[in-house]
Scaffold this motif. Structure first.
Motif, PDB file in Angstrom:
ATOM      1  N   PRO A  69      -8.599   0.578   0.676  1.00  0.00           N
ATOM      2  CA  PRO A  69      -9.579   1.524   0.114  1.00  0.00           C
ATOM      3  C   PRO A  69     -10.775   1.757   1.040  1.00  0.00           C
ATOM      4  N   GLY A  70     -11.186   0.732   1.787  1.00  0.00           N
ATOM      5  CA  GLY A  70     -12.272   0.923   2.743  1.00  0.00           C
ATOM      6  C   GLY A  70     -11.808   1.800   3.893  1.00  0.00           C
ATOM      7  N   GLY A 105      -9.964  -6.146   5.302  1.00  0.00           N
ATOM      8  CA  GLY A 105      -9.863  -6.666   3.937  1.00  0.00           C
ATOM      9  C   GLY A 105      -9.797  -8.172   3.834  1.00  0.00           C
ATOM     10  N   GLY A 121      -3.446  -4.137  14.629  1.00  0.00           N
ATOM     11  CA  GLY A 121      -4.517  -3.744  15.542  1.00  0.00           C
ATOM     12  C   GLY A 121      -5.335  -4.932  15.999  1.00  0.00           C
ATOM     13  N   GLY A 170      -7.114  -1.173   9.526  1.00  0.00           N
ATOM     14  CA  GLY A 170      -6.912  -1.483   8.109  1.00  0.00           C
ATOM     15  C   GLY A 170      -6.907  -0.216   7.273  1.00  0.00           C
ATOM     16  N   MET A 180     -16.019  -8.345  -3.604  1.00  0.00           N
ATOM     17  CA  MET A 180     -14.720  -7.882  -3.085  1.00  0.00           C
ATOM     18  C   MET A 180     -14.133  -6.887  -4.081  1.00  0.00           C
ATOM     19  N   LEU A 181     -14.599  -5.652  -4.003  1.00  0.00           N
ATOM     20  CA  LEU A 181     -14.166  -4.620  -4.942  1.00  0.00           C
ATOM     21  C   LEU A 181     -13.759  -3.366  -4.181  1.00  0.00           C
ATOM     22  N   ALA A 182     -12.734  -2.688  -4.686  1.00  0.00           N
ATOM     23  CA  ALA A 182     -12.212  -1.505  -4.009  1.00  0.00           C
ATOM     24  C   ALA A 182     -13.274  -0.409  -3.906  1.00  0.00           C
ATOM     25  N   GLY A 185      -3.678  -0.673   1.311  1.00  0.00           N
ATOM     26  CA  GLY A 185      -4.214  -2.029   1.382  1.00  0.00           C
ATOM     27  C   GLY A 185      -3.823  -2.921   0.225  1.00  0.00           C
ATOM     28  N   THR A 186      -4.619  -3.949   0.041  1.00  0.00           N
ATOM     29  CA  THR A 186      -4.406  -4.896  -1.060  1.00  0.00           C
ATOM     30  C   THR A 186      -4.432  -4.143  -2.385  1.00  0.00           C
ATOM     31  N   ASP A 239     -13.931  -5.779   2.083  1.00  0.00           N
ATOM     32  CA  ASP A 239     -13.775  -7.222   1.838  1.00  0.00           C
ATOM     33  C   ASP A 239     -14.027  -8.044   3.099  1.00  0.00           C
ATOM     34  N   LYS A 249      -3.024  -3.165 -12.842  1.00  0.00           N
ATOM     35  CA  LYS A 249      -3.356  -2.292 -13.977  1.00  0.00           C
ATOM     36  C   LYS A 249      -2.090  -1.722 -14.622  1.00  0.00           C
ATOM     37  N   CYS A 253      -5.344  -3.915  -7.373  1.00  0.00           N
ATOM     38  CA  CYS A 253      -5.812  -3.092  -8.500  1.00  0.00           C
ATOM     39  C   CYS A 253      -4.685  -2.350  -9.208  1.00  0.00           C
ATOM     40  N   GLU A 293      -2.649   0.440  10.596  1.00  0.00           N
ATOM     41  CA  GLU A 293      -2.287  -0.392   9.435  1.00  0.00           C
ATOM     42  C   GLU A 293      -0.969  -1.104   9.736  1.00  0.00           C
ATOM     43  N   LYS A 294      -0.969  -2.420   9.473  1.00  0.00           N
ATOM     44  CA  LYS A 294       0.211  -3.224   9.833  1.00  0.00           C
ATOM     45  C   LYS A 294       1.229  -3.376   8.704  1.00  0.00           C
ATOM     46  N   ARG A 295       0.824  -3.069   7.481  1.00  0.00           N
ATOM     47  CA  ARG A 295       1.630  -3.353   6.294  1.00  0.00           C
ATOM     48  C   ARG A 295       2.875  -2.469   6.162  1.00  0.00           C
TER      49      ARG A 295
HETATM   50  P1  FAD Z   1      -7.758  -4.305   1.812  1.00  0.00           P
HETATM   51  O1  FAD Z   1      -7.431  -3.512   0.636  1.00  0.00           O
HETATM   52  O2  FAD Z   1      -7.407  -5.749   1.813  1.00  0.00           O
HETATM   53  O3  FAD Z   1      -7.046  -3.575   3.028  1.00  0.00           O
HETATM   54  C1  FAD Z   1      -7.031  -4.094   4.316  1.00  0.00           C
HETATM   55  C2  FAD Z   1      -5.788  -3.619   5.020  1.00  0.00           C
HETATM   56  O4  FAD Z   1      -5.912  -3.965   6.390  1.00  0.00           O
HETATM   57  C3  FAD Z   1      -4.500  -4.264   4.540  1.00  0.00           C
HETATM   58  O5  FAD Z   1      -3.560  -3.292   4.176  1.00  0.00           O
HETATM   59  C4  FAD Z   1      -4.017  -5.092   5.737  1.00  0.00           C
HETATM   60  O6  FAD Z   1      -2.598  -5.053   5.861  1.00  0.00           O
HETATM   61  C5  FAD Z   1      -4.654  -4.342   6.886  1.00  0.00           C
HETATM   62  N1  FAD Z   1      -4.892  -5.176   8.067  1.00  0.00           N
HETATM   63  C6  FAD Z   1      -5.483  -6.403   8.116  1.00  0.00           C
HETATM   64  N2  FAD Z   1      -5.559  -6.825   9.392  1.00  0.00           N
HETATM   65  C7  FAD Z   1      -5.008  -5.849  10.149  1.00  0.00           C
HETATM   66  C8  FAD Z   1      -4.796  -5.707  11.544  1.00  0.00           C
HETATM   67  N3  FAD Z   1      -5.203  -6.621  12.408  1.00  0.00           N
HETATM   68  N4  FAD Z   1      -4.188  -4.581  11.990  1.00  0.00           N
HETATM   69  C9  FAD Z   1      -3.779  -3.612  11.121  1.00  0.00           C
HETATM   70  N5  FAD Z   1      -3.958  -3.703   9.797  1.00  0.00           N
HETATM   71  C10 FAD Z   1      -4.572  -4.797   9.324  1.00  0.00           C
HETATM   72  N6  FAD Z   1     -10.852  -4.338  -6.946  1.00  0.00           N
HETATM   73  C11 FAD Z   1     -11.326  -3.423  -7.807  1.00  0.00           C
HETATM   74  O7  FAD Z   1     -12.339  -2.780  -7.513  1.00  0.00           O
HETATM   75  N7  FAD Z   1     -10.710  -3.175  -8.996  1.00  0.00           N
HETATM   76  C12 FAD Z   1      -9.598  -3.845  -9.367  1.00  0.00           C
HETATM   77  O8  FAD Z   1      -9.064  -3.602 -10.444  1.00  0.00           O
HETATM   78  C13 FAD Z   1      -9.079  -4.825  -8.500  1.00  0.00           C
HETATM   79  N8  FAD Z   1      -7.976  -5.516  -8.828  1.00  0.00           N
HETATM   80  C14 FAD Z   1      -7.474  -6.432  -7.955  1.00  0.00           C
HETATM   81  C15 FAD Z   1      -6.364  -7.150  -8.339  1.00  0.00           C
HETATM   82  C16 FAD Z   1      -5.825  -8.096  -7.493  1.00  0.00           C
HETATM   83  C17 FAD Z   1      -4.609  -8.861  -7.910  1.00  0.00           C
HETATM   84  C18 FAD Z   1      -6.415  -8.302  -6.213  1.00  0.00           C
HETATM   85  C19 FAD Z   1      -5.823  -9.300  -5.256  1.00  0.00           C
HETATM   86  C20 FAD Z   1      -7.537  -7.608  -5.835  1.00  0.00           C
HETATM   87  C21 FAD Z   1      -8.082  -6.669  -6.709  1.00  0.00           C
HETATM   88  N9  FAD Z   1      -9.233  -5.949  -6.384  1.00  0.00           N
HETATM   89  C22 FAD Z   1      -9.737  -5.036  -7.262  1.00  0.00           C
HETATM   90  C23 FAD Z   1      -9.925  -6.140  -5.109  1.00  0.00           C
HETATM   91  C24 FAD Z   1      -9.544  -5.009  -4.124  1.00  0.00           C
HETATM   92  O9  FAD Z   1      -8.151  -5.017  -3.948  1.00  0.00           O
HETATM   93  C25 FAD Z   1     -10.238  -5.217  -2.794  1.00  0.00           C
HETATM   94  O10 FAD Z   1     -11.623  -5.361  -2.977  1.00  0.00           O
HETATM   95  C26 FAD Z   1     -10.000  -4.015  -1.892  1.00  0.00           C
HETATM   96  O11 FAD Z   1      -8.634  -3.826  -1.665  1.00  0.00           O
HETATM   97  C27 FAD Z   1     -10.728  -4.191  -0.558  1.00  0.00           C
HETATM   98  O12 FAD Z   1     -10.480  -3.098   0.252  1.00  0.00           O
HETATM   99  P2  FAD Z   1     -10.478  -3.214   1.840  1.00  0.00           P
HETATM  100  O13 FAD Z   1     -10.138  -1.861   2.342  1.00  0.00           O
HETATM  101  O14 FAD Z   1     -11.713  -3.853   2.297  1.00  0.00           O
HETATM  102  O15 FAD Z   1      -9.307  -4.231   2.200  1.00  0.00           O
END
Ligand code: FAD
Ligand code: NAI
Length: 469
Positions: free
Chosen positions: A16-17, A148, A118, A13, A325-327, A43-44, A319, A54, A50, A36-38
């Motif tokens: 941001p994490g 995520g 993955g 993944g 669930m925050l970046a 990420g999200t 997440d 914004k 975010c 990363e598969k996207r």
């Molecule tokens: P993610 O960002 O979800 O990243 C996970 C990644 O893993 C993805 O790219 C996915 O494609 C990849 N993945 C998943 N499974 C696999 C696999 N098996 N193999 C390879 N890759 C894989 N948070 C804030 O703090 N501030 C904000 O302003 C904010 N705004 C947001 C607005 C919206 C509309 C949304 C939906 C969310 C928002 N968030 C915000 C929340 C924030 O996006 C998440 O908390 C944050 O992205 C989590 O980070 P993460 O790295 O855990 O996961």
């Protein structure tokens, strides 16, 4: 730049994490691969969260200012119109600039980037399936799950991302819907509801509980709702959505049922429906069952205080585990988890994680709410200071909101700070630092703040007797 060499850590993944953990590992000299598969990093948050939200909040705010406020300041513009297509181009530009920037940071920090899905095939092996179906296996000492979360819908409600949309569809509409119904009065509903409302949609938010903005201080949430109502957003609280039906004329009806005193029962006609009722961890198809990684009822990977799962070499962050669930929470965990793998250190203070809702005014907070303190039986003082009494807010003609500070009666230690106001998201940083350092209200009150700035409202709120109120 995929690699066959044994890695110290493979991160699944690139959000941001995961990407932050990857860069941190590279900086510490570890052999690291991010899977990363996207097809894009970030990420999200960067792709459909975010950052694009914004960008649209900024653009729609400028449109609204140009239309309704510029003339108050002697700024004369002709007719003000929206080009949704151009606004989306601007949004995409900000997303692409940032996501490709991460690829540059990976190269700089020697982080391998493996594009594909993955899955964990053994406690020390990650299999990557590329878009063309090619499979490869990476051997690694440790694995970090940073996959995520994903959108959820309501039972029986199919998201088509055109008319019944999740946040992803709501970030890419091609026209301004005449009527928008938002299901869920949480952060996504309020931010994206604000975007389309500013651009001209008649917006109605349907919320199951008796309040909006879950997690925010109750008093702030109430005042915030009044403020959004002044911006022409309608609310039906204590209202349950029982289904959405498509009508012959191309509209949809959102069928609702009251679940409390202020609830609404009946059909609300809409052109677009945004489903924003929360997100769920993306921990399926990851091979967790194969290696016996335990998850909780909500599908989150269960971890200890060092982010370790029940399998010794498998860790999880962001997440995909418990907590908000925050970046920035995901980023902090990514760094702490890698530091732990590197030298056994690494720590996240969950009591000092800020929350921000990026509407106008913004709502931001850190620490405890008044309700939480009452429930704990804590003895606390409440300080409040309105932006109406702040000179910068007055000169900016942007006085909506206030600062609320909760502190311990005996020790004066700051327990929670809640701000509703323009730039609250930037202003909260000082209070996060205060909570992190265990500061008292007197510490903030005795700290010199530049004049005229909005953050003087935080200082005055911390003063036993504010000067200007
Ligand atoms: P993610 O960002 O979800 O990243 C996970 C990644 O893993 C993805 O790219 C996915 O494609 C990849 N993945 C998943 N499974 C696999 C696999 N098996 N193999 C390879 N890759 C894989 N948070 C804030 O703090 N501030 C904000 O302003 C904010 N705004 C947001 C607005 C919206 C509309 C949304 C939906 C969310 C928002 N968030 C915000 C929340 C924030 O996006 C998440 O908390 C944050 O992205 C989590 O980070 P993460 O790295 O855990 O996961
Ligand atoms: P949320 O959990 O913030 O809000 C969902 C809302 O929907 C809640 O108020 C809930 O009571 C309501 N709800 C649930 N089921 C319902 C139903 N059947 N009918 C009516 N209402 C119902 O979730 P949201 O807004 O989807 O956001 C998901 C996550 O994304 C959040 O956890 C948030 O942390 C993150 N995010 C953060 C942002 C930020 O930091 N500015 C911006 C956007 C999202």
């Amino acid at each position: 730049y995929s690699t066959a060499e044994q890695q110290d850590v493979v991160i699944i993944g690139g959000g941001p994490g995961g990407y932050v953990a990857g860069i941190k590992a590279g900086q510490l000299g570890m052999k690291v691969t991010v899977v990363e598969k996207r097809g894009k990093l970030g990420g999200t948050c960067l792709n459909v969260g975010c950052i694009p939200s914004k960008a649209l909040l900024n653009a729609s705010h400028m449109y609204e200012d140009a239309k309704t406020r510029f003339s108050n300041y002697g700024v004369k513009v002709g007719s003000v119109e929206v080009s949704v297509a151009d606004m989306m181009k601007y949004k995409e530009k900000s997303v692409n600039g940032l996501t490709s920037g991460i690829e540059g940071l990976f190269k700089k920090n020697k982080v391998s980037y493996s594009k594909g899905h993955g899955s964990i095939v053994s406690p020390n092996q990650v299999e990557v399936t590329a878009a063309d179906g090619t499979k490869s296996v990476i051997n690694t000492k440790n694995i970090v799950i940073a996959t995520g979360s994903d959108v959820v819908s309501l039972p029986g409600l199919v998201i088509d991302e055109k008319q019944i949309v999740s946040s992803t569809g709501a970030l890419s509409l091609t026209t301004v819907p005449k009527r928008l119904v938002v299901i869920g009065g949480g952060v996504i509903g309020l931010e994206l509801g604000s975007v389309w409302s500013r651009l001209g949609s008649e917006t109605t938010v349907v919320e199951f509980t008796p309040r909006i903005a879950a997690g925010a201080d109750g008093e702030v949430a109430k005042k915030f709702q009044r403020t959004l109502e002044k911006q022409h957003i309608k609310f039906h609280l204590e209202t349950k959505v029982t289904g959405v039906t498509k009508n012959a004329d191309g509209t949809v009806s959102v069928n609702t049922e009251s679940v409390g005193g202020s609830g609404h029962s009946g059909a609300i006609v809409a052109d677009v429906v945004l489903v924003s009722v929360g997100r769920r961890p993306q921990t399926q198809q990851l091979g967790l069952e194969k290696v016996g990684v335990a998850t909780d009822k909500a599908g989150r990977v269960e971890v200890d205080e060092n982010f370790r799962s029940n399998v010794q070499s498998v860790f999880a962050i962001g997440d995909a585990i418990k907590g908000p669930m925050l970046a920035h929470k995901a980023e902090e965990e990514g760094i702490a988890c890698i530091e732990y793998l590197h030298n056994g250190g690494g720590h996240v203070n969950y009591g000092a994680i800020p929350s921000v809702i990026y509407t106008h005014p913004e709502v931001a907070w850190v620490g405890k709410t008044e309700e939480e303190l009452v429930k704990e039986g804590a003895k606390f003082k409440v300080g409040k200071f309105p932006f109406m009494a702040n000179s910068r807010a007055r000169t900016n003609d942007d006085t909506e909101g206030f600062v609320k500070m909760l502190s311990d009666v005996a020790t004066d230690r700051i327990l929670g700070v809640h701000i509703m106001g323009a730039n609250a998201g930037e202003m909260i940083a000082e209070s996060v630092l205060a909570v992190e350092y265990g500061a008292s209200t007197e510490d903030i009150a005795r700290t010199c703040h530049a004049h005229p700035t909005l953050s003087e409202a935080v200082k005055e709120c911390a003063m036993e007797k504010p000067i200007h109120f």
